[in-house]
Design a protein around this motif. Sequence first.
Motif, PDB file in Angstrom:
ATOM      1  N   GLY A   1      -5.304   7.531 -16.977  1.00 33.96           N
ATOM      2  CA  GLY A   1      -4.147   8.262 -17.495  1.00 33.96           C
ATOM      3  C   GLY A   1      -3.772   9.527 -16.760  1.00 33.96           C
ATOM      4  N   SER A   2      -4.714  10.121 -16.022  1.00 26.90           N
ATOM      5  CA  SER A   2      -4.466  11.335 -15.231  1.00 26.90           C
ATOM      6  C   SER A   2      -3.828  12.476 -16.020  1.00 26.90           C
ATOM      7  N   PRO A   3      -4.351  12.826 -17.189  1.00 30.75           N
ATOM      8  CA  PRO A   3      -3.768  13.934 -17.954  1.00 30.75           C
ATOM      9  C   PRO A   3      -3.869  15.249 -17.203  1.00 30.75           C
ATOM     10  N   GLY A   4      -2.800  16.038 -17.285  1.00 28.40           N
ATOM     11  CA  GLY A   4      -2.779  17.326 -16.614  1.00 28.40           C
ATOM     12  C   GLY A   4      -2.550  17.237 -15.121  1.00 28.40           C
ATOM     13  N   GLU A   5      -2.407  16.030 -14.603  1.00 27.76           N
ATOM     14  CA  GLU A   5      -2.211  15.857 -13.166  1.00 27.76           C
ATOM     15  C   GLU A   5      -0.910  15.113 -12.882  1.00 27.76           C
ATOM     16  N   TYR A   6      -0.917  13.797 -13.103  1.00 25.15           N
ATOM     17  CA  TYR A   6       0.324  13.033 -12.890  1.00 25.15           C
ATOM     18  C   TYR A   6       0.301  11.774 -13.736  1.00 25.15           C
ATOM     19  N   ILE A   7       0.602  11.960 -15.010  1.00 31.98           N
ATOM     20  CA  ILE A   7       0.637  10.844 -15.953  1.00 31.98           C
ATOM     21  C   ILE A   7       1.650   9.792 -15.510  1.00 31.98           C
ATOM     22  N   HIS A   8       2.772  10.228 -14.961  1.00 30.34           N
ATOM     23  CA  HIS A   8       3.807   9.285 -14.527  1.00 30.34           C
ATOM     24  C   HIS A   8       3.290   8.378 -13.405  1.00 30.34           C
ATOM     25  N   TYR A   9       2.509   8.920 -12.493  1.00 32.85           N
ATOM     26  CA  TYR A   9       1.906   8.128 -11.416  1.00 32.85           C
ATOM     27  C   TYR A   9       0.941   7.102 -12.005  1.00 32.85           C
ATOM     28  N   ALA A  10       0.119   7.543 -12.969  1.00 38.40           N
ATOM     29  CA  ALA A  10      -0.815   6.632 -13.627  1.00 38.40           C
ATOM     30  C   ALA A  10      -0.056   5.494 -14.312  1.00 38.40           C
ATOM     31  N   ALA A  11       1.057   5.829 -14.968  1.00 38.74           N
ATOM     32  CA  ALA A  11       1.851   4.819 -15.666  1.00 38.74           C
ATOM     33  C   ALA A  11       2.417   3.792 -14.694  1.00 38.74           C
ATOM     34  N   VAL A  12       2.867   4.257 -13.552  1.00 40.24           N
ATOM     35  CA  VAL A  12       3.404   3.337 -12.550  1.00 40.24           C
ATOM     36  C   VAL A  12       2.302   2.448 -11.989  1.00 40.24           C
ATOM     37  N   LYS A  13       1.101   2.990 -11.826  1.00 46.62           N
ATOM     38  CA  LYS A  13      -0.006   2.170 -11.337  1.00 46.62           C
ATOM     39  C   LYS A  13      -0.432   1.148 -12.391  1.00 46.62           C
TER      40      LYS A  13
ATOM     41  N   ASN B   1       0.786  -1.228   0.000  1.00 46.10           N
ATOM     42  CA  ASN B   1       0.000   0.000   0.000  1.00 46.10           C
ATOM     43  C   ASN B   1       0.821   1.282   0.000  1.00 46.10           C
ATOM     44  N   ALA B   2       2.041   1.251   0.534  1.00 48.24           N
ATOM     45  CA  ALA B   2       2.820   2.490   0.663  1.00 48.24           C
ATOM     46  C   ALA B   2       2.989   3.155  -0.694  1.00 48.24           C
ATOM     47  N   GLY B   3       2.566   4.398  -0.807  1.00 50.23           N
ATOM     48  CA  GLY B   3       2.633   5.076  -2.096  1.00 50.23           C
ATOM     49  C   GLY B   3       2.749   6.577  -1.953  1.00 50.23           C
ATOM     50  N   VAL B   4       3.204   7.200  -3.019  1.00 48.92           N
ATOM     51  CA  VAL B   4       3.336   8.656  -3.047  1.00 48.92           C
ATOM     52  C   VAL B   4       2.890   9.168  -4.415  1.00 48.92           C
ATOM     53  N   THR B   5       2.508  10.429  -4.430  1.00 55.17           N
ATOM     54  CA  THR B   5       2.330  11.140  -5.684  1.00 55.17           C
ATOM     55  C   THR B   5       3.394  12.233  -5.723  1.00 55.17           C
ATOM     56  N   SER B   6       3.224  13.193  -6.590  1.00 53.23           N
ATOM     57  CA  SER B   6       4.103  14.349  -6.652  1.00 53.23           C
ATOM     58  C   SER B   6       3.243  15.549  -7.021  1.00 53.23           C
ATOM     59  N   PRO B   7       3.787  16.750  -7.009  1.00 52.13           N
ATOM     60  CA  PRO B   7       2.958  17.919  -7.310  1.00 52.13           C
ATOM     61  C   PRO B   7       2.194  17.767  -8.626  1.00 52.13           C
ATOM     62  N   ILE B   8       0.907  18.057  -8.568  1.00 56.70           N
ATOM     63  CA  ILE B   8       0.072  17.972  -9.762  1.00 56.70           C
ATOM     64  C   ILE B   8       0.469  19.056 -10.752  1.00 56.70           C
ATOM     65  N   GLY B   9       0.504  18.683 -12.026  1.00 53.54           N
ATOM     66  CA  GLY B   9       0.846  19.667 -13.041  1.00 53.54           C
ATOM     67  C   GLY B   9       1.022  19.041 -14.402  1.00 53.54           C
ATOM     68  N   PRO B  10       1.317  19.843 -15.409  1.00 52.52           N
ATOM     69  CA  PRO B  10       1.497  19.330 -16.769  1.00 52.52           C
ATOM     70  C   PRO B  10       2.670  18.361 -16.860  1.00 52.52           C
ATOM     71  N   PHE B  11       2.547  17.405 -17.742  1.00 54.12           N
ATOM     72  CA  PHE B  11       3.584  16.398 -17.945  1.00 54.12           C
ATOM     73  C   PHE B  11       4.926  17.033 -18.299  1.00 54.12           C
TER      74      PHE B  11
END
Length: 242
Positions: free
Chosen positions: A143-155, A86-96
């Motif tokens: 896909g989380s466009p405009g927020e955190y595409i990289h996080y979506a990709a990792v998920k 379960n341990a997880g993180v995001t990062s600041p929301i913003g454009p890719f």
Amino acid sequence: MNSITVITGGSRGIGAATARRLAHAGHDIAFGYRRDHAAAAAVLADIHAAGRRGVALPADTTDPDQVTALFDAAADLGDLTGLVNNAGVTSPIGPFVDLDPDHLRHVVDVNLIGYVLCAQQAARRMNAGAAIVNVSSAAATLGSPGEYIHYAAVKAATDTLTTGLAKELAPRGIRVNAVAPGVIRTDIHTSSGQPDRPDRAATRIPLGRAGEPDEIAGAIAWLLSPDASYTTGAVLRIAGGL
């Protein structure tokens, strides 16, 4: 069989709700957390109040030695029967295009490398009848466009990890599933710079609201239970219709 479950990120949000839910369901719990000692102590007290044994250990899941220490602590309770990754993180929301490489590496390290390291430890220690639940995200398919595409990709990688590991461990009688929460009311949104995101997102969620950690914990508890004995390789979406 006595249930011994490891939970990563167990001091807050979905992890804390899951620890409490599983303790009431008869699990002894070993959980890791990063730095909030007071929150961890509160969860541990609730585990004990439910009449179950528990241990809380500071653990950076990107560090193999700390992961091993967490699973060793669980071994003191008995044979491992469950893991909640379960341990997880995001990062600041913003454009890719504005994504900071350091933020990218941190998200990948915690949300993917950490999951792999914990799943490895679990797979080495588990016997038939045990189960792993990975906490993915509805972002994996949105896909989380405009927020955190990289996080979506990792998920999305988490979903693939779940599928592959379920097939590899099935001959040993070990089940592997995932839950894919949507927007859940936890403090992970604060770390992304938008603490009000659950309320703002409600307008685009078919059910009209953000989810609560307990609603995810209930699904995790089911996936770990004998009621889910024929369920493996599944990604259970809990996203209010998203």
